[in-house]
Design a protein around this motif. Sequence first.
Motif, PDB file in Angstrom:
ATOM      1  N   THR A 101      -3.881 -20.739   0.434  1.00 52.29           N
ATOM      2  CA  THR A 101      -2.578 -20.391  -0.137  1.00 52.29           C
ATOM      3  C   THR A 101      -2.586 -18.957  -0.655  1.00 52.29           C
ATOM      4  O   THR A 101      -1.603 -18.225  -0.473  1.00 52.29           O
ATOM      5  CB  THR A 101      -2.197 -21.381  -1.249  1.00 52.29           C
ATOM      6  OG1 THR A 101      -2.081 -22.685  -0.663  1.00 52.29           O
ATOM      7  CG2 THR A 101      -0.881 -20.998  -1.908  1.00 52.29           C
ATOM      8  N   ALA A 102      -3.679 -18.537  -1.287  1.00 56.95           N
ATOM      9  CA  ALA A 102      -3.779 -17.151  -1.772  1.00 56.95           C
ATOM     10  C   ALA A 102      -3.640 -16.163  -0.616  1.00 56.95           C
ATOM     11  O   ALA A 102      -3.006 -15.115  -0.755  1.00 56.95           O
ATOM     12  CB  ALA A 102      -5.100 -16.932  -2.510  1.00 56.95           C
ATOM     13  N   GLY A 103      -4.222 -16.488   0.533  1.00 54.38           N
ATOM     14  CA  GLY A 103      -4.110 -15.622   1.703  1.00 54.38           C
ATOM     15  C   GLY A 103      -2.749 -15.688   2.368  1.00 54.38           C
ATOM     16  O   GLY A 103      -2.161 -14.670   2.733  1.00 54.38           O
ATOM     17  N   LYS A 104      -2.230 -16.896   2.507  1.00 53.36           N
ATOM     18  CA  LYS A 104      -0.946 -17.088   3.194  1.00 53.36           C
ATOM     19  C   LYS A 104       0.216 -16.505   2.411  1.00 53.36           C
ATOM     20  O   LYS A 104       1.209 -16.074   3.003  1.00 53.36           O
ATOM     21  CB  LYS A 104      -0.697 -18.574   3.431  1.00 53.36           C
ATOM     22  CG  LYS A 104      -1.630 -19.219   4.430  1.00 53.36           C
ATOM     23  CD  LYS A 104      -1.394 -20.722   4.455  1.00 53.36           C
ATOM     24  CE  LYS A 104      -2.429 -21.439   5.285  1.00 53.36           C
ATOM     25  NZ  LYS A 104      -2.231 -22.906   5.227  1.00 53.36           N
ATOM     26  N   THR A 105       0.130 -16.506   1.102  1.00 59.85           N
ATOM     27  CA  THR A 105       1.263 -16.092   0.281  1.00 59.85           C
ATOM     28  C   THR A 105       1.151 -14.664  -0.253  1.00 59.85           C
ATOM     29  O   THR A 105       2.047 -14.209  -0.972  1.00 59.85           O
ATOM     30  CB  THR A 105       1.460 -17.054  -0.910  1.00 59.85           C
ATOM     31  OG1 THR A 105       0.278 -17.052  -1.714  1.00 59.85           O
ATOM     32  CG2 THR A 105       1.765 -18.462  -0.420  1.00 59.85           C
ATOM     33  N   ARG A 106       0.087 -13.950   0.102  1.00 57.47           N
ATOM     34  CA  ARG A 106      -0.021 -12.539  -0.305  1.00 57.47           C
ATOM     35  C   ARG A 106       1.122 -11.792   0.347  1.00 57.47           C
ATOM     36  O   ARG A 106       1.208 -11.715   1.570  1.00 57.47           O
ATOM     37  CB  ARG A 106      -1.381 -11.977   0.116  1.00 57.47           C
ATOM     38  CG  ARG A 106      -1.566 -10.464   0.129  1.00 57.47           C
ATOM     39  CD  ARG A 106      -1.148  -9.652  -1.044  1.00 57.47           C
ATOM     40  NE  ARG A 106      -1.678 -10.047  -2.323  1.00 57.47           N
ATOM     41  CZ  ARG A 106      -1.151  -9.626  -3.477  1.00 57.47           C
ATOM     42  NH1 ARG A 106      -0.113  -8.812  -3.500  1.00 57.47           N
ATOM     43  NH2 ARG A 106      -1.662 -10.032  -4.609  1.00 57.47           N
ATOM     44  N   PHE A 107       2.031 -11.250  -0.435  1.00 57.97           N
ATOM     45  CA  PHE A 107       3.157 -10.516   0.119  1.00 57.97           C
ATOM     46  C   PHE A 107       2.655  -9.198   0.701  1.00 57.97           C
ATOM     47  O   PHE A 107       1.915  -8.468   0.053  1.00 57.97           O
ATOM     48  CB  PHE A 107       4.224 -10.246  -0.952  1.00 57.97           C
ATOM     49  CG  PHE A 107       5.415  -9.528  -0.401  1.00 57.97           C
ATOM     50  CD1 PHE A 107       6.366 -10.197   0.353  1.00 57.97           C
ATOM     51  CD2 PHE A 107       5.562  -8.167  -0.596  1.00 57.97           C
ATOM     52  CE1 PHE A 107       7.454  -9.533   0.881  1.00 57.97           C
ATOM     53  CE2 PHE A 107       6.648  -7.490  -0.069  1.00 57.97           C
ATOM     54  CZ  PHE A 107       7.593  -8.171   0.678  1.00 57.97           C
ATOM     55  N   GLY A 108       3.053  -8.912   1.918  1.00 56.38           N
ATOM     56  CA  GLY A 108       2.612  -7.680   2.561  1.00 56.38           C
ATOM     57  C   GLY A 108       1.145  -7.762   2.936  1.00 56.38           C
ATOM     58  O   GLY A 108       0.646  -8.804   3.330  1.00 56.38           O
ATOM     59  N   SER A 109       0.452  -6.657   2.778  1.00 55.69           N
ATOM     60  CA  SER A 109      -0.950  -6.568   3.178  1.00 55.69           C
ATOM     61  C   SER A 109      -1.865  -6.728   1.979  1.00 55.69           C
ATOM     62  O   SER A 109      -1.518  -6.357   0.866  1.00 55.69           O
ATOM     63  CB  SER A 109      -1.208  -5.210   3.830  1.00 55.69           C
ATOM     64  OG  SER A 109      -0.395  -5.069   4.968  1.00 55.69           O
TER      65      SER A 109
END
Length: 187
Positions: A101-109
């Motif tokens: 979830t931390a990876g999928k929801t990181r906005f932008g890069s």
Amino acid sequence: LEPYIDARTMEIHYDKHHRAYFTNYVNAVKGTALENSPIENVFSGISKAGDAVRNNGGGYYNHTLFWNNLKKGSGKPSSELSDAITKTFGSFDNFKELFSTAGKTRFGSGWAWLYLTSEKKLAIGSTPNQDNPLMDVSAIKGTPLLALDVWEHAYYLKYQNRRPEYVEAFWNVVNWDEVSKRYKLAM
């Protein structure tokens, strides 16, 4: 790492992106007091180092950690790390879900991280751009153990805009031996 991470993406990612971060970092610190400092020491005062050092130093360091996190046939975390994951997150599956979830929801890069806090507790978080938990400017602070690159250049050739599929594929190539070694050293 195929079929999970394709070779062409890795070639471009390593030979173009990572190499550029490294070269630009070396040039940014050349002739300064930072030139001979270990990069981890540079991060503790990155807010004073300027954008070129921050962005390129972060890109170089984060990618180096990322490459070391990858291995065909990922295996399992050491019993010590596995126990700590279960104690902190309730189960390994719950840890994977939270990290994903931390990876999928990181906005932008940016990046998703499993890191060890200064209190020696496991934590999950994400950082924008090329920031990492070692940087004095980062909202999350600690020793990085596992890094997932969620910049589009890490997955775009195979997964296009399907970041969640890339994040799920990542679990098949995590080098748990390396992550476990990093955990043991940080403890």
